[in-house]
Design an enzyme around this catalytic site. Structure first.
Site, PDB file in Angstrom:
ATOM      1  N   ASP A  70       0.839  -1.199   0.000  1.00  0.00           N
ATOM      2  CA  ASP A  70       0.000   0.000   0.000  1.00  0.00           C
ATOM      3  C   ASP A  70       0.878   1.255   0.000  1.00  0.00           C
ATOM      4  OD1 ASP A  70      -2.301   1.863   1.059  1.00  0.00           O
ATOM      5  OD2 ASP A  70      -3.284  -0.047   0.680  1.00  0.00           O
ATOM      6  N   ASP A  71       0.345   2.337   0.492  1.00  0.00           N
ATOM      7  CA  ASP A  71       0.965   3.660   0.489  1.00  0.00           C
ATOM      8  C   ASP A  71       2.364   3.635   1.119  1.00  0.00           C
ATOM      9  OD1 ASP A  71       1.237   6.363   0.369  1.00  0.00           O
ATOM     10  OD2 ASP A  71      -0.520   6.837   1.576  1.00  0.00           O
TER      11      ASP A  71
ATOM     12  N   ARG B 293      -5.885  16.351   3.913  1.00  0.00           N
ATOM     13  CA  ARG B 293      -4.866  15.308   4.102  1.00  0.00           C
ATOM     14  C   ARG B 293      -3.523  15.780   3.514  1.00  0.00           C
ATOM     15  NH1 ARG B 293      -3.918   9.104   2.322  1.00  0.00           N
ATOM     16  NH2 ARG B 293      -3.824   8.182   4.371  1.00  0.00           N
TER      17      ARG B 293
ATOM     18  N   LYS C 263      -3.900  -0.652  -6.891  1.00  0.00           N
ATOM     19  CA  LYS C 263      -4.922  -0.066  -6.025  1.00  0.00           C
ATOM     20  C   LYS C 263      -4.898   1.426  -6.318  1.00  0.00           C
ATOM     21  CE  LYS C 263      -6.159   0.708  -1.185  1.00  0.00           C
ATOM     22  NZ  LYS C 263      -6.095   0.189   0.173  1.00  0.00           N
ATOM     23  N   TRP C 264      -5.959   1.952  -6.916  1.00  0.00           N
ATOM     24  CA  TRP C 264      -6.019   3.357  -7.385  1.00  0.00           C
ATOM     25  C   TRP C 264      -6.835   4.151  -6.371  1.00  0.00           C
ATOM     26  CZ3 TRP C 264      -5.061   4.888 -12.868  1.00  0.00           C
ATOM     27  CH2 TRP C 264      -5.335   6.230 -13.102  1.00  0.00           C
ATOM     28  N   ASP C 265      -6.123   4.922  -5.567  1.00  0.00           N
ATOM     29  CA  ASP C 265      -6.759   5.610  -4.438  1.00  0.00           C
ATOM     30  C   ASP C 265      -7.030   7.073  -4.790  1.00  0.00           C
ATOM     31  OD1 ASP C 265      -7.708   6.017  -1.872  1.00  0.00           O
ATOM     32  OD2 ASP C 265      -5.894   5.310  -0.859  1.00  0.00           O
TER      33      ASP C 265
ATOM     34  N   ASN D 266      -7.997  10.543  -2.245  1.00  0.00           N
ATOM     35  CA  ASN D 266      -8.303  10.775  -0.834  1.00  0.00           C
ATOM     36  C   ASN D 266      -8.775  12.162  -0.429  1.00  0.00           C
ATOM     37  OD1 ASN D 266      -7.923   8.279   0.724  1.00  0.00           O
ATOM     38  ND2 ASN D 266      -5.926   8.285  -0.261  1.00  0.00           N
TER      39      ASN D 266
ATOM     40  N   ASP E  34     -12.937   1.854   4.440  1.00  0.00           N
ATOM     41  CA  ASP E  34     -11.793   1.688   5.346  1.00  0.00           C
ATOM     42  C   ASP E  34     -12.226   1.086   6.669  1.00  0.00           C
ATOM     43  OD1 ASP E  34      -9.704   2.491   3.796  1.00  0.00           O
ATOM     44  OD2 ASP E  34      -9.706   4.561   4.468  1.00  0.00           O
TER      45      ASP E  34
HETATM   46  C1  DGJ Z   1      -7.024   5.310   1.985  1.00  0.00           C
HETATM   47  C2  DGJ Z   1      -7.363   3.883   1.677  1.00  0.00           C
HETATM   48  O1  DGJ Z   1      -8.736   3.670   1.783  1.00  0.00           O
HETATM   49  C3  DGJ Z   1      -6.572   2.967   2.600  1.00  0.00           C
HETATM   50  O2  DGJ Z   1      -6.913   1.624   2.360  1.00  0.00           O
HETATM   51  C4  DGJ Z   1      -5.116   3.201   2.354  1.00  0.00           C
HETATM   52  O3  DGJ Z   1      -4.779   2.802   1.059  1.00  0.00           O
HETATM   53  C5  DGJ Z   1      -4.761   4.655   2.584  1.00  0.00           C
HETATM   54  N1  DGJ Z   1      -5.601   5.516   1.804  1.00  0.00           N
HETATM   55  C6  DGJ Z   1      -3.334   4.908   2.245  1.00  0.00           C
HETATM   56  O4  DGJ Z   1      -3.007   6.228   2.304  1.00  0.00           O
END
Ligand code: DGJ
Length: 739
Positions: free
Chosen positions: A377-378, A454, A487-489, A491, A554
């Site tokens: 992940d990140d 964020r 995984k394309w996030d 936020n 999440d």
């Molecule tokens: C938000 C995602 O929903 C989480 O699963 C994770 O990937 C974080 N971002 C990472 O910054």
């Protein structure tokens, strides 16, 4: 089948169990005639006569696309501003009293069967269709497309209403195409992809609302007379609402019975669904672009094609409506139908504390318990050691991976797993090389503050050079590493939407994301994508054409998840719903739940593991392995079967689901109790959708057949002994004919 009757001037769209009919009236207006759950054609007469014709009420006519002009007091799908005079403008001309008046008149139609033009105004075609087909990636070709041509006889506007009928699914995909046929630009001020006329009185609607960690909360209510809106003003679908609805006449639908109408938008930009319940009893649903801060300028000769508003009807209650949407999404929307692998994601185990050794140790344990896809992940790139910095710098961090990422990927592959990697391609931290080089590449208004959320800002996807830069950065990673999954996030919501595209950014951003995903998928056809926006903030039928699964929320607390997943299941199929088993003490809620509950709830979708495997005992790891093996034995039923919600949280305080393969040979039963009242007896839920004549063997996780019962018995009495349990009680069983 789609048919036009020239004598009655009616169009009939007949699905396997549904009809949809329109009429061209004597004035050339295209009117809605009927929609319902029987496959009978409707001829000529207007089943729903317009309400009163007094000078105050004449606007109640059911135009297929109500436009601002002859309609001014009710909700409209289309409002356009034309220059006045309509002759070619000369320099210095001022636009006086722009004309806001659209009147659409019927000019003809064409029908395309499975991509081939088959009828033009009742004649066999002489030339192929000139208009491109906007819905590109359709896997299932069993569809018929009707295009109805309308124009404004006085203004330079042509509108094509498009209806793609999927007869086996009783689903119609609707969108429209607008063409400026004049010499001057015209300004579209409001545009829905389609307007749905529900049978009068269909005023009970089901939608979902939510927030981060609490997505897909079901709400069901009877609309008062007036308007009810759900939508989002950002560049992604959003957590607050999701763009779908179910609707029925109050008291005439249940989970299992009654006609239920449904709709869902295939769009991930700023959207709005407006439900208008008129005094007359008419209920209309307008779905499309959010008119807030909206502008669409059509240049001379330009055509704009909207995304689709998917709609349909089922006679089998809310459950039947969900099953129609699920099957349609599986067959006609998602990019492929391969089984979704069991995933491990290290986010909750390590957060930003990444290292080669730490990830490799997790990978070895993940492989040993049966995981098939390992996702980092990140935190793997640039200066991203925390949420404060690094977004936008998509190069492997030598600080985290001194030997690069490829050795870890090779190790993961050698362990027999696929490798996945996290990106957030639409964002930048001000503390990043990308922002330092291109501070003007983010959405902002010159001279105004840039609100951070964020600690990040949103890239202007209206700029082609931004998209190219991000494509090249991702391409460089993909070309040099064997990556199977992204995984394309995404936020944050947008603020200060200053873009080189102006107000078009509310559409252009989603188009940019789609284009980027399409380019990546084209160049790397083996690649799978997951849509994540802080959990379930970008789930809709538009993004689902490009991604294989979504991160639902999440919030991984199994009891909270029951509610989130129940709302999700109203519209979206289990084969896209990622659900993880995480720590015993949940990181989001602090609640402690046993392993059985956590697995029973996560096995209802695409199973994932997010626990810190290094913190688990051998015995616990063995239990994980046993659940994963169990899931693999029945996942095809969950991922490809029809879903029956036997009990819902709202009604029974428990969520009991049954997934049944279309040939009824296998089923998966899953119960989880959320609220248990002492002294109340909860009888076992009766199963549905089974073959009544067949005998089913019922297996538990240890492959023990705990009972053999006929489909008829199971549908009459449920699973013997599954009567009640405390909150958190759960159970998963696999049913098979013949063993
Ligand atoms: C938000 C995602 O929903 C989480 O699963 C994770 O990937 C974080 N971002 C990472 O910054």
């Amino acid at each position: 089948m789609i048919h036009y009757n020239p004598n009655t001037r009616t169009f009939n769209l007949l699905g396997q169990h549904s009809h949809y009919a329109m009429l061209v009236d004597g004035d050339g207006r295209l009117l809605h005639l009927a929609w319902g759950p029987t496959p009978n054609p409707v001829t000529g007469h207007n089943r729903f006569a317009p309400p009163g014709q007094s000078s105050f009420e004449f606007q109640g006519q059911r135009d297929e696309l109500p436009a601002y002009g002859p309609i001014s007091v009710h909700e409209v799908a289309l409002k356009v501003s034309f220059p006045n005079p309509p002759t070619a403008l000369k320099p210095g001309d001022t636009l006086n009293r722009p004309i806001r008046d659209v009147r659409l008149a019927y000019t003809g139609y064409e029908i395309e069967e499975n991509g081939q033009l088959s009828m033009v105004n009742g004649q066999l075609p002489t030339a192929p269709s000139s208009l491109p087909n906007p819905q590109s990636a359709i896997r299932n070709p069993q569809s018929t497309l009707l295009r109805i041509f309308l124009h404004d006889p006085a203004q330079p506007l042509a509108v094509t209403l498009c209806y793609r009928l999927f007869p086996a699914h009783d689903v119609i995909e609707r969108w429209c195409e607008l063409t400026n046929t004049g010499p001057n630009p015209i300004r579209v001020e409001k545009l829905a992809f389609a307007a749905l006329h529900l049978p009068p009185g269909s005023s009970e609607v089901t939608t979902v609302h939510g927030a981060w960690g609490a997505e897909f909360t079901t709400q069901r209510h009877v609309l008062p007379v007036g308007s009810f809106n759900i939508g989002h003003r950002s560049v992604q679908t959003g957590h607050a609402f999701n763009p779908f609805f179910l609707a029925n006449r109050p008291g005439q639908a249940t989970e299992t019975s009654g006609p239920v109408y449904f709709g869902a938008l295939a769009f991930s930009g700023a959207w709005l669904l407006t439900f208008e319940h008129q005094h007359s009893g008419d209920v209309r649903v307008f779905g499309g672009y959010n008119p807030f801060d909206f502008e669409l300028i059509l240049q001379p000769g330009q055509t704009h094609t909207t995304p689709a508003f998917v709609c349909g009807v089922s006679d089998e209650g809310w459950g039947g409506a969900s099953r129609r949407l699920h099957t349609f999404t599986r067959d006609a929307v998602l990019p492929n139908d391969a089984p979704r692998p069991v995933l491990y994601n290290s986010w909750e185990a390590t957060y930003f504390a990444l290292s080669h050794e730490g990830q490799a140790a997790l990978a070895r344990k993940a492989a040993a318990i049966g995981v098939e896809l390992f996702v980092v992940d990140d935190g793997w790139f640039g200066g991203r050691r925390s949420p404060l910095s690094g977004l936008g710098d998509w190069t492997v961090s030598p600080e985290v991976f001194p030997r690069g990422l490829q050795p870890l990927i090779e190790e993961v592959h050698a362990l027999g797993m696929q490798f996945g990697l996290w990106f957030e391609p639409e964002m930048v931290n001000p503390d990043s090389d990308l922002y330092r080089q291109h501070p003007d590449w983010v959405l902002h208004f010159p001279g105004r503050p840039r609100t951070e959320a964020r600690m990040q800002l949103v890239l202007d996807y209206g700029r082609a050079e931004v998209i190219d830069h991000i494509f090249n950065a991702l391409d460089a990673i993909l070309a040099n590493h064997d990556i199977d999954f992204i995984k394309w996030d995404m936020n944050r919501n947008v603020t200060e939407p200053g873009s080189v595209t102006g107000k078009a950014i509310w559409r252009a951003h989603a188009a940019g994301v789609y284009g980027l995903m399409d380019r990546l998928r084209q160049k790397y056809p083996h690649l799978s994508l997951q849509s994540c926006s802080g959990g379930g903030g970008r789930v809709d039928l538009g993004i689902l054409r490009r991604v294989d699964q979504v991160w639902t929320s999440d919030n991984t607390d199994a009891l909270d998840r029951l509610r989130i997943q129940e709302g999700f299941s109203l519209a979206y199929p289990a084969r896209i719903m990622e659900a993880w088993v995480t720590h015993e003490k949940n990181h989001q809620t602090g609640r402690v739940l046993d392993l059985a509950t956590r697995f029973d709830v996560a096995m209802r979708g695409v199973l994932g593991i997010g626990s810190d495997l290094n913190a688990l005992s051998d015995e616990e790891l063995k239990a994980y392995a046993s659940y994963i093996a169990f899931y693999k034995r029945f996942r095809h039923v969950v991922q490809d079967g029809d879903l029956y919600r036997l009990e819902t949280l709202a009604e029974q305080g428990a969520s009991t689901l049954l997934y049944v393969l279309p040939d009824q040979s296998e089923a998966v039963y899953s119960v989880a109790v959320h609220d248990h009242l002492i002294g109340r007896h909860r009888p076992p839920a009766c199963l549905r959708g089974l073959n009544p004549q067949a005998t089913y063997a019922i297996f538990d996780r240890h492959e023990r057949a705990i009972a053999h019962l006929s489909g008829a018995d199971l549908m009459a009495q449920g699973i013997p002994g599954d009567t009640y349990g405390p909150a958190g009680y759960s159970r998963t069983l696999h049913l098979k004919i013949g063993d």
